[in-house]
Design a protein around this motif. Structure first.
Motif, PDB file in Angstrom:
ATOM      1  N   ARG A  44       0.836  -1.203   0.000  1.00 43.91           N
ATOM      2  CA  ARG A  44       0.000   0.000   0.000  1.00 43.91           C
ATOM      3  C   ARG A  44       0.876   1.261   0.000  1.00 43.91           C
ATOM      4  NH1 ARG A  44      -3.128  -1.925   3.500  1.00 43.91           N
ATOM      5  NH2 ARG A  44      -2.069  -1.264   5.390  1.00 43.91           N
ATOM      6  N   VAL A 117      -6.700  -2.234   5.284  1.00 44.29           N
ATOM      7  CA  VAL A 117      -7.234  -1.051   4.591  1.00 44.29           C
ATOM      8  C   VAL A 117      -7.869  -1.560   3.308  1.00 44.29           C
ATOM      9  CG1 VAL A 117      -6.678   1.166   3.534  1.00 44.29           C
ATOM     10  CG2 VAL A 117      -5.448   0.422   5.591  1.00 44.29           C
ATOM     11  N   PRO A 118      -9.193  -1.668   3.286  1.00 43.77           N
ATOM     12  CA  PRO A 118      -9.861  -2.276   2.132  1.00 43.77           C
ATOM     13  C   PRO A 118      -9.705  -1.498   0.826  1.00 43.77           C
ATOM     14  CG  PRO A 118     -11.418  -1.968   3.959  1.00 43.77           C
ATOM     15  CD  PRO A 118     -10.128  -1.345   4.351  1.00 43.77           C
ATOM     16  N   ASP A 119      -9.593  -0.177   0.898  1.00 42.48           N
ATOM     17  CA  ASP A 119      -9.497   0.632  -0.312  1.00 42.48           C
ATOM     18  C   ASP A 119      -8.147   1.340  -0.343  1.00 42.48           C
ATOM     19  OD1 ASP A 119      -9.806   2.294  -2.508  1.00 42.48           O
ATOM     20  OD2 ASP A 119     -11.829   2.949  -1.941  1.00 42.48           O
ATOM     21  N   ALA A 120      -7.131   0.653  -0.859  1.00 38.05           N
ATOM     22  CA  ALA A 120      -5.774   1.198  -0.887  1.00 38.05           C
ATOM     23  C   ALA A 120      -5.697   2.462  -1.741  1.00 38.05           C
ATOM     24  CB  ALA A 120      -4.791   0.151  -1.392  1.00 38.05           C
ATOM     25  N   ASP A 121      -6.466   2.524  -2.815  1.00 37.72           N
ATOM     26  CA  ASP A 121      -6.439   3.722  -3.670  1.00 37.72           C
ATOM     27  C   ASP A 121      -6.964   4.942  -2.927  1.00 37.72           C
ATOM     28  OD1 ASP A 121      -5.337   2.342  -5.821  1.00 37.72           O
ATOM     29  OD2 ASP A 121      -7.305   1.856  -6.667  1.00 37.72           O
ATOM     30  N   ALA A 122      -8.033   4.788  -2.169  1.00 37.01           N
ATOM     31  CA  ALA A 122      -8.569   5.897  -1.383  1.00 37.01           C
ATOM     32  C   ALA A 122      -7.572   6.319  -0.303  1.00 37.01           C
ATOM     33  CB  ALA A 122      -9.906   5.508  -0.747  1.00 37.01           C
TER      34      ALA A 122
END
Length: 149
Positions: A44, A117-122
């Motif tokens: 990440r 962290v489910p949404d690495a892009d966010a």
């Protein structure tokens, strides 16, 4: 400018026994997917805009750290070995002093190695949004609004 991730990789591993134990804490286990929590954290915080990570860990885990980073295809920057666990502040200080010795203007992103962290892009977008404040000398913190215990 790149961000230097500092991955805190200590911990005794006693809270999720028997999956996590003193000799193999939860960050080194694949609890939430194919990768371990540590590998997911390192991934990440890698790629464009990120320097090689600085990992702070205990001597018992130095080989696990190296093996898991290699398996994830991530080249470690430095692996700092704590002589004994003293919690977060001394680990962060050691990493900050290590990085400041070669780059006093470096931006550090201190992160635990055992979070999901489910949404690495966010997450990465939130980090980018905090860069200008950090460059201005402010401390930037990231978190979530909890929806359950």
């Amino acid at each position: 400018m790149s961000i230097t991730p500092v991955l805190l990789c200590g911990g005794s591993g006693t809270r999720l026994w028997p999956l996590s134990r003193k000799s193999y804490p939860k960050q080194f286990a694949a609890i939430a997917g194919e990768e371990t929590l540590f590998q997911a954290s390192a991934r990440r915080l890698s790629g464009e805009g990120y320097a090689a990570p600085v990992v702070v860990t205990g001597s018992d885990f130095r080989f696990i750290v190296t093996e898991q980073l290699q398996a994830a295809g991530i080249d470690p920057g430095a692996i700092l070995i704590e002589p004994e666990g003293r919690n977060t502040a001394p680990a962060v200080l050691a990493a900050a002093l290590h990085v400041a010795a070669s780059d006093p203007e470096a931006l550090l992103l201190v992160a635990p190695s055992d979070h999901v962290v489910p949404d690495a892009d966010a997450f990465r977008a939130a980090v980018v949004a905090g860069v200008s404040a950090a460059q201005a000398g402010q401390l930037v913190t990231y978190g979530i609004t909890p929806d359950r215990p």
